[in-house]
Motif scaffolding. Structure first.
Motif, mmCIF file in Angstrom:
data_model
loop_
_atom_site.group_PDB
_atom_site.id
_atom_site.type_symbol
_atom_site.label_atom_id
_atom_site.label_comp_id
_atom_site.label_asym_id
_atom_site.label_seq_id
_atom_site.Cartn_x
_atom_site.Cartn_y
_atom_site.Cartn_z
ATOM 1 N N GLN A 92 0.819 -1.212 0.000
ATOM 2 C CA GLN A 92 0.000 0.000 0.000
ATOM 3 C C GLN A 92 0.855 1.266 0.000
ATOM 4 O O GLN A 92 0.558 2.238 0.702
ATOM 5 N N ALA A 93 1.914 1.263 -0.798
ATOM 6 C CA ALA A 93 2.831 2.400 -0.886
ATOM 7 C C ALA A 93 2.283 3.474 -1.819
ATOM 8 O O ALA A 93 1.404 3.209 -2.648
ATOM 9 N N ALA A 94 2.824 4.655 -1.689
ATOM 10 C CA ALA A 94 2.434 5.759 -2.573
ATOM 11 C C ALA A 94 2.824 5.464 -4.023
ATOM 12 O O ALA A 94 2.111 5.832 -4.954
ATOM 13 N N GLU A 95 3.966 4.804 -4.202
ATOM 14 C CA GLU A 95 4.453 4.461 -5.543
ATOM 15 C C GLU A 95 5.074 3.071 -5.529
ATOM 16 O O GLU A 95 5.577 2.611 -4.509
ATOM 17 N N GLY A 96 5.063 2.461 -6.687
ATOM 18 C CA GLY A 96 5.818 1.234 -6.922
ATOM 19 C C GLY A 96 6.614 1.452 -8.194
ATOM 20 O O GLY A 96 6.182 2.190 -9.085
#
Length: 111
Positions: A23-27
């Motif tokens: 559930q990160a801001a970016e991958g």
């Protein structure tokens, strides 16, 4: 993603799954000049902050990569962060950086 090269599509899928998993801001994911791939997510700790693409580049470099063929970042942001692009450019002056949304649809290619 029918217009993408299969190897670039793989990068988007890796970046998307990495982002979703924690559930990160970016991958992000990168492919080195040997065809190996590296994926990472945003790192936001009190003592360390990296964009997902910076973290993926760092993983590649720490594994011995000397160049990059392509990169992908999955983000809700309308632009790829300048620091992310600079991290890719440190290893490849002309590698495409694909920006995709959360669904994995590529919105732009930064060259």
């Amino acid at each position: 993603m029918p217009d993408l090269d299969p190897e670039d599509e793989k990068l988007v899928i890796l970046a998307r799954s990495t982002r979703a998993r924690i559930q990160a801001a970016e991958g992000a994911a990168v492919r080195d000049t040997d065809g190996r791939t590296y994926a990472a997510a945003t790192i936001d700790l009190p003592s360390l902050k990296l964009t997902a693409l910076q973290a993926a580049v760092a993983a590649a470099v720490s594994s011995g990569a000397e160049g990059l063929e392509a990169a992908a970042v999955v983000t809700a942001e309308p632009l790829v962060a300048e620091t992310s692009v600079h991290a890719v450019r440190d290893l490849a002056a002309d590698a495409p950086v694909l920006r995709a949304d959360a669904a994995g649809d590529v919105q732009e290619t930064v060259r």
